[in-house]
Design a protein around this motif. Sequence first.
Motif, mmCIF file in Angstrom:
data_model
loop_
_atom_site.group_PDB
_atom_site.id
_atom_site.type_symbol
_atom_site.label_atom_id
_atom_site.label_comp_id
_atom_site.label_asym_id
_atom_site.label_seq_id
_atom_site.Cartn_x
_atom_site.Cartn_y
_atom_site.Cartn_z
ATOM 1 N N SER A 1 -38.880 34.090 3.928
ATOM 2 C CA SER A 1 -37.975 32.941 3.875
ATOM 3 C C SER A 1 -36.932 33.144 2.782
ATOM 4 O O SER A 1 -37.132 33.912 1.851
ATOM 5 C CB SER A 1 -38.767 31.657 3.607
ATOM 6 O OG SER A 1 -39.377 31.721 2.335
ATOM 7 N N ARG A 2 -35.842 32.440 2.908
ATOM 8 C CA ARG A 2 -34.790 32.466 1.885
ATOM 9 C C ARG A 2 -34.785 31.123 1.177
ATOM 10 O O ARG A 2 -35.217 30.113 1.735
ATOM 11 C CB ARG A 2 -33.438 32.766 2.522
ATOM 12 C CG ARG A 2 -33.007 31.740 3.559
ATOM 13 C CD ARG A 2 -31.776 32.220 4.309
ATOM 14 N NE ARG A 2 -31.335 31.273 5.290
ATOM 15 C CZ ARG A 2 -31.626 31.323 6.584
ATOM 16 N NH1 ARG A 2 -32.384 32.290 7.053
ATOM 17 N NH2 ARG A 2 -31.159 30.416 7.417
ATOM 18 N N ASP A 3 -34.287 31.107 -0.038
ATOM 19 C CA ASP A 3 -34.195 29.853 -0.778
ATOM 20 C C ASP A 3 -33.006 29.031 -0.298
ATOM 21 O O ASP A 3 -33.085 27.812 -0.194
ATOM 22 C CB ASP A 3 -34.067 30.116 -2.278
ATOM 23 C CG ASP A 3 -35.323 30.752 -2.860
ATOM 24 O OD1 ASP A 3 -36.402 30.668 -2.236
ATOM 25 O OD2 ASP A 3 -35.221 31.348 -3.946
ATOM 26 N N SER A 4 -31.892 29.703 -0.043
ATOM 27 C CA SER A 4 -30.701 29.019 0.455
ATOM 28 C C SER A 4 -29.771 30.048 1.085
ATOM 29 O O SER A 4 -29.967 31.248 0.944
ATOM 30 C CB SER A 4 -29.974 28.293 -0.687
ATOM 31 O OG SER A 4 -29.528 29.203 -1.654
ATOM 32 N N GLY A 5 -28.770 29.542 1.781
ATOM 33 C CA GLY A 5 -27.773 30.405 2.404
ATOM 34 C C GLY A 5 -27.911 30.436 3.914
ATOM 35 O O GLY A 5 -28.848 29.885 4.488
ATOM 36 N N TYR B 1 -21.159 41.438 13.368
ATOM 37 C CA TYR B 1 -22.399 41.196 14.104
ATOM 38 C C TYR B 1 -23.380 40.451 13.221
ATOM 39 O O TYR B 1 -24.215 39.707 13.687
ATOM 40 C CB TYR B 1 -23.032 42.506 14.557
ATOM 41 C CG TYR B 1 -22.384 43.115 15.771
ATOM 42 C CD1 TYR B 1 -22.009 42.327 16.848
ATOM 43 C CD2 TYR B 1 -22.159 44.464 15.846
ATOM 44 C CE1 TYR B 1 -21.409 42.881 17.957
ATOM 45 C CE2 TYR B 1 -21.570 45.031 16.957
ATOM 46 C CZ TYR B 1 -21.200 44.236 18.008
ATOM 47 O OH TYR B 1 -20.620 44.791 19.108
ATOM 48 N N LEU B 2 -23.278 40.669 11.932
ATOM 49 C CA LEU B 2 -24.136 40.008 10.956
ATOM 50 C C LEU B 2 -23.244 39.466 9.849
ATOM 51 O O LEU B 2 -22.430 40.196 9.291
ATOM 52 C CB LEU B 2 -25.150 40.999 10.367
ATOM 53 C CG LEU B 2 -25.991 40.503 9.191
ATOM 54 C CD1 LEU B 2 -26.904 39.363 9.624
ATOM 55 C CD2 LEU B 2 -26.798 41.649 8.615
ATOM 56 N N ASP B 3 -23.403 38.190 9.550
ATOM 57 C CA ASP B 3 -22.617 37.555 8.501
ATOM 58 C C ASP B 3 -23.587 36.792 7.595
ATOM 59 O O ASP B 3 -24.285 35.880 8.055
ATOM 60 C CB ASP B 3 -21.596 36.605 9.121
ATOM 61 C CG ASP B 3 -20.567 36.106 8.140
ATOM 62 O OD1 ASP B 3 -20.425 36.704 7.056
ATOM 63 O OD2 ASP B 3 -19.889 35.118 8.461
ATOM 64 N N VAL B 4 -23.667 37.184 6.336
ATOM 65 C CA VAL B 4 -24.558 36.557 5.363
ATOM 66 C C VAL B 4 -23.695 35.781 4.373
ATOM 67 O O VAL B 4 -22.759 36.338 3.808
ATOM 68 C CB VAL B 4 -25.409 37.631 4.632
ATOM 69 C CG1 VAL B 4 -26.231 37.000 3.535
ATOM 70 C CG2 VAL B 4 -26.290 38.371 5.629
ATOM 71 N N GLN B 5 -24.030 34.499 4.201
ATOM 72 C CA GLN B 5 -23.219 33.629 3.352
ATOM 73 C C GLN B 5 -24.091 32.915 2.323
ATOM 74 O O GLN B 5 -25.017 32.191 2.686
ATOM 75 C CB GLN B 5 -22.492 32.585 4.205
ATOM 76 C CG GLN B 5 -21.593 33.199 5.264
ATOM 77 C CD GLN B 5 -21.043 32.152 6.220
ATOM 78 O OE1 GLN B 5 -21.407 30.979 6.177
ATOM 79 N NE2 GLN B 5 -20.165 32.576 7.098
ATOM 80 N N ASN B 6 -23.801 33.136 1.053
ATOM 81 C CA ASN B 6 -24.442 32.431 -0.056
ATOM 82 C C ASN B 6 -25.967 32.523 -0.045
ATOM 83 O O ASN B 6 -26.661 31.550 -0.339
ATOM 84 C CB ASN B 6 -23.994 30.964 -0.093
ATOM 85 C CG ASN B 6 -22.505 30.841 -0.258
ATOM 86 O OD1 ASN B 6 -21.916 31.479 -1.119
ATOM 87 N ND2 ASN B 6 -21.876 30.052 0.584
ATOM 88 N N LEU B 7 -26.487 33.686 0.288
ATOM 89 C CA LEU B 7 -27.927 33.895 0.364
ATOM 90 C C LEU B 7 -28.534 34.014 -1.028
ATOM 91 O O LEU B 7 -28.021 34.754 -1.870
ATOM 92 C CB LEU B 7 -28.215 35.175 1.160
ATOM 93 C CG LEU B 7 -29.663 35.436 1.537
ATOM 94 C CD1 LEU B 7 -30.151 34.381 2.510
ATOM 95 C CD2 LEU B 7 -29.794 36.813 2.147
ATOM 96 N N SER B 8 -29.592 33.260 -1.270
ATOM 97 C CA SER B 8 -30.281 33.291 -2.554
ATOM 98 C C SER B 8 -31.781 33.406 -2.343
ATOM 99 O O SER B 8 -32.328 32.842 -1.393
ATOM 100 C CB SER B 8 -29.998 32.018 -3.356
ATOM 101 O OG SER B 8 -28.626 31.920 -3.666
ATOM 102 N N LYS B 9 -32.438 34.131 -3.247
ATOM 103 C CA LYS B 9 -33.889 34.285 -3.197
ATOM 104 C C LYS B 9 -34.404 34.541 -4.603
ATOM 105 O O LYS B 9 -33.844 35.344 -5.353
ATOM 106 C CB LYS B 9 -34.281 35.456 -2.293
ATOM 107 C CG LYS B 9 -35.771 35.692 -2.197
ATOM 108 C CD LYS B 9 -36.479 34.548 -1.507
ATOM 109 C CE LYS B 9 -37.971 34.837 -1.372
ATOM 110 N NZ LYS B 9 -38.676 33.736 -0.733
#
Length: 67
Positions: free
Chosen positions: A57-61, A6-14
């Motif tokens: 906000s997120r930096d990337s991903g 239901y939730l997929d997080v990919q390469n999240l950076s902060k």
Amino acid sequence: MAMTPYLDVQNLSKSFGAQVLFRNLNFSIAEGQKVGLIARNGTGKSTLLSILVGKESRDSGDIIYRN
């Protein structure tokens, strides 16, 4: 049987300035799964949740929500 997340997080950076909270974080949560966040104070738990609900906000991903 493979479960569709239901939730997929990919390469999240902060990060905040020089302080990196997380880099290239990847995880998925499927129906019925129970998840806990355990870490020291100041390591980004609340920030991660704020990013997931759109308050921060997120930096990337990528964050993918499925119905």
